[in-house]
Design a protein around this motif. Structure first.
Motif, PDB file in Angstrom:
ATOM      1  N   VAL A  39       0.835  -1.202   0.000  1.00 42.95           N
ATOM      2  CA  VAL A  39       0.000   0.000   0.000  1.00 42.95           C
ATOM      3  C   VAL A  39       0.872   1.255   0.000  1.00 42.95           C
ATOM      4  O   VAL A  39       0.567   2.244  -0.679  1.00 42.95           O
ATOM      5  CB  VAL A  39      -0.962   0.000   1.204  1.00 42.95           C
ATOM      6  CG1 VAL A  39      -1.680   1.336   1.323  1.00 42.95           C
ATOM      7  CG2 VAL A  39      -1.968  -1.134   1.077  1.00 42.95           C
ATOM      8  N   SER A  43       0.978   4.092  -2.890  1.00 42.31           N
ATOM      9  CA  SER A  43       0.649   5.464  -2.521  1.00 42.31           C
ATOM     10  C   SER A  43       1.754   6.452  -2.883  1.00 42.31           C
ATOM     11  O   SER A  43       1.579   7.662  -2.698  1.00 42.31           O
ATOM     12  CB  SER A  43       0.384   5.550  -1.009  1.00 42.31           C
ATOM     13  OG  SER A  43      -0.633   4.655  -0.621  1.00 42.31           O
ATOM     14  N   ALA A  79      -5.087   4.478  -1.569  1.00 43.94           N
ATOM     15  CA  ALA A  79      -3.784   4.639  -2.216  1.00 43.94           C
ATOM     16  C   ALA A  79      -3.785   5.741  -3.273  1.00 43.94           C
ATOM     17  O   ALA A  79      -2.877   6.577  -3.321  1.00 43.94           O
ATOM     18  CB  ALA A  79      -3.335   3.312  -2.830  1.00 43.94           C
ATOM     19  N   VAL A  82      -4.076   9.146  -1.642  1.00 43.84           N
ATOM     20  CA  VAL A  82      -2.816   9.519  -0.989  1.00 43.84           C
ATOM     21  C   VAL A  82      -1.794   9.977  -2.033  1.00 43.84           C
ATOM     22  O   VAL A  82      -1.147  11.021  -1.878  1.00 43.84           O
ATOM     23  CB  VAL A  82      -2.251   8.340  -0.179  1.00 43.84           C
ATOM     24  CG1 VAL A  82      -0.846   8.661   0.335  1.00 43.84           C
ATOM     25  CG2 VAL A  82      -3.172   8.018   0.991  1.00 43.84           C
ATOM     26  N   ALA A  83      -1.643   9.203  -3.116  1.00 47.18           N
ATOM     27  CA  ALA A  83      -0.667   9.542  -4.155  1.00 47.18           C
ATOM     28  C   ALA A  83      -0.959  10.919  -4.759  1.00 47.18           C
ATOM     29  O   ALA A  83      -0.048  11.748  -4.942  1.00 47.18           O
ATOM     30  CB  ALA A  83      -0.669   8.471  -5.235  1.00 47.18           C
ATOM     31  N   GLU A 155      -2.837  -4.002  -3.977  1.00 44.07           N
ATOM     32  CA  GLU A 155      -3.571  -3.259  -4.993  1.00 44.07           C
ATOM     33  C   GLU A 155      -4.767  -4.092  -5.429  1.00 44.07           C
ATOM     34  O   GLU A 155      -4.614  -5.155  -6.028  1.00 44.07           O
ATOM     35  CB  GLU A 155      -2.680  -2.960  -6.209  1.00 44.07           C
ATOM     36  CG  GLU A 155      -3.407  -2.087  -7.228  1.00 44.07           C
ATOM     37  CD  GLU A 155      -2.585  -1.849  -8.486  1.00 44.07           C
ATOM     38  OE1 GLU A 155      -2.738  -0.780  -9.082  1.00 44.07           O
ATOM     39  OE2 GLU A 155      -1.819  -2.733  -8.875  1.00 44.07           O
ATOM     40  N   LEU A 326       0.989   6.300   7.107  1.00 47.76           N
ATOM     41  CA  LEU A 326      -0.112   6.502   6.169  1.00 47.76           C
ATOM     42  C   LEU A 326      -1.442   6.571   6.922  1.00 47.76           C
ATOM     43  O   LEU A 326      -1.519   6.178   8.096  1.00 47.76           O
ATOM     44  CB  LEU A 326      -0.158   5.344   5.170  1.00 47.76           C
ATOM     45  CG  LEU A 326       0.954   5.270   4.132  1.00 47.76           C
ATOM     46  CD1 LEU A 326       0.818   3.986   3.318  1.00 47.76           C
ATOM     47  CD2 LEU A 326       0.936   6.481   3.210  1.00 47.76           C
TER      48      LEU A 326
END
Length: 537
Positions: A39, A43, A79, A82-83, A155, A326
């Motif tokens: 994860v 991310s 994810a 966050v990215a 994922e 995270l």
């Protein structure tokens, strides 16, 4: 006063639960280890941030949770958010500030008791979520079991960001490029897990007390090392491609080189608050859905407190943001591994967090020898238990109003992602239920030229097309009686339509009579019924 959360656990705890909680905690730890790293990779965040979130999810959230069995940690569903947020805010440190704010928002949601809204999701959608996740777990782990580890663990979207493939094409390429060593490790691991579980089910203490997951990992490492000595072509190596890969820290290493800390100057950026609100809402939704699901899987049928869970998640995210972790949510995969591993209390969840901490601090170089193929076998078994074929049959027998939203949720999760699938199932489920209910709101009974149209339940606007069609089918010379006494509510449009049709009926030579259709009459009756109920009390 009734105790809840950790106080309830301590007051009711019995040491005999350790024989269940310890094996379950080890199983969850082994499953969570690659997922935390995967994860973080998905991310675009430091790998260590995923492990920090996993540790806090186990020790902090696990200890304060509103559930005995829910397991929290970094979630694949966040994810992409966050990215994008890291890029939008300009740095991971600025994003950590948003994580802390998200925790504050969640804490507020818990204190105002917003957790009650989790009960709005239909039962069929919760079941579809569990089955859909189970299918996705199996499909996503098949490539790892065959030795194709291009896509990172954790994922669960259909379209894979890591290598540009999708779930189906990844399986095809894995079959074409299958590694004999990985295939053999996976098969042996699956056989061992299934056989071990059957033996434990017969009540044999040796098999009940020794964690099968731990044995599978030891066996996987041993078989791979035997390949190195005797079958070099089958050896999976000790590299990032096929192994668990934990950051290894050296003695005396500076703390600032290990942890990332929030940049509080980002509080001046309005975007931080938007990101925080987004993370809080999505994380809370995923948490509440998983809490509903975990209660359904719990063999003891305990009811978790969603408000307490939101408070725990909020505190967990505050700590995670402060230590460079995270965002945290309650997650289906680890929770399922905990329940199917035999966990009884929150001790198993907290143990998995403690084991993650020990692994990061002391055992990085040892655990980096674990092949992903044997962990894939563990997850495939968990996925199968979530999505047994018998579940489809059982829900199909419950009727279309349950099966349609269930199967659409499953399809949505498998071919898009978790949140989109749940949204699809919920929307379509609500529409379908409303539609099917509207089909049985009235009956048309004809005896020669005598016609009774009986309103059997509340009449909403969705019933209007069918009722209009029934009126259209009336013939000259019919004697029509429309009885509304059993409908507690009649939509304004329907009242107008039935009233206006009186003129049409006279013009067409139809004898037409309404009984208790007027809005004024309905309201009077409802008020009278209410007065009677109050008087009786």
């Amino acid at each position: 006063m009734k105790l809840s959360g950790p106080l309830a656990t301590l007051s009711q705890y019995h040491p005999r639960n350790l024989q269940h909680d310890v094996p379950a905690g080890i199983s969850v730890f082994l499953v969570a280890l690659p997922l935390c790293l995967g994860v973080a990779l998905a991310s675009g965040a430091p790998l260590f941030s995923g492990l920090v979130a996993g540790i806090i999810g186990g020790l902090v959230v696990g200890g304060l949770s509103g559930s005995e069995l829910s397991v929290s940690g970094p979630a694949a569903g966040l994810a992409v958010i966050v990215a994008e947020s890291i890029g939008d805010l300009g740095s991971f440190e600025a994003f950590l500030t948003a994580v802390i704010l998200a925790g504050v928002f969640q804490l507020g949601l818990g204190l105002i008791k917003a957790g009650r809204f989790s009960s709005l999701f239909p039962d069929s959608v919760i079941k579809g979520m569990l089955v859909g996740i189970g299918i996705v777990i199996v499909l996503k782990q098949i490539p790892h079991a065959l030795g194709r580890d291009n896509d990172y663990e954790g994922e669960y979207e259909f379209s894979q960001l890591a290598d540009g493939e999708n779930t189906v094409s990844e399986i095809y390429r894995a079959i074409v490029t299958a590694s004999p060593g990985a295939v053999l490790i996976s098969i042996i691991s699956l056989i061992l897990l299934i056989s071990w579980e059957r033996a434990a089910g017969r009540g044999i203490n040796f098999f009940k007390n020794l964690p099968a997951a731990l044995l599978v990992v030891v066996l996987g490492v041993g078989i791979n090392q035997l390949f190195r000595l005797y079958y070099p072509d089958w050896y999976l190596g000790d590299n990032n491609e096929h192994m668990v890969r934990i950051p290894v820290f050296k003695a005396g290493q500076n703390v600032s080189a290990i942890f990332d800390f929030p940049d509080f100057s980002a509080l001046k950026n309005p975007r931080v608050y938007v990101v925080a609100a987004t993370v809080a809402l999505v994380a809370s939704l995923e948490t509440l859905l998983n809490l509903e699901a975990s209660d359904r899987l719990d063999p003891l049928r305990r009811q978790s407190s969603p408000d307490q869970e939101l408070v725990a998640q909020g505190l967990g995210n505050i700590v995670s943001g402060l230590l460079g972790g995270l965002p945290i949510t309650s997650v289906v995969v680890r929770t399922s591994a905990n329940i199917f591993g035999g966990g009884k209390t929150r001790v198993s969840t907290m143990l998995h967090g403690l084991l993650l901490l020990i692994a990061v601090a002391l055992l990085g170089s040892v655990l980096n020898h674990i092949p992903l193929a044997c962990l894939a076998a563990l997850l495939i078994v968990v996925g199968y238990k979530l999505a047994k074929p018998s579940l489809f049959v059982r829900i199909y027998r419950d009727g279309p109003n349950q099966f349609v939203p269930f199967i659409l949720t499953v399809i949505g999760i498998v071919f898009t992602d978790l949140l989109v699938g749940i949204l699809m199932g919920t929307v379509i489920g609500v529409v379908y239920v409303v539609y099917t209910n509207s089909q049985a709101t009235f009956r048309v009974i004809r005896d020669k030229n005598k016609v009774l149209i009986k309103l059997q339940k509340d009449m909403y606007f969705l019933s209007k097309p069918r009722l209009k069609e029934a009126l259209r089918n009336l013939k000259r010379g019919d004697s029509v009686y429309i009885d509304g006494q059993h409908a507690m509510f009649i939509d304004h449009d329907i009242v107008n339509m039935l009233t206006d049709f009186g003129a049409t009926a006279r013009a067409q030579g139809i004898d037409y009579e309404l009984n208790e259709i007027s809005l004024k009459k309905r309201n009077t009756q409802q008020h009278a019924t209410l007065r009677e109920a109050i008087t009786e009390e």
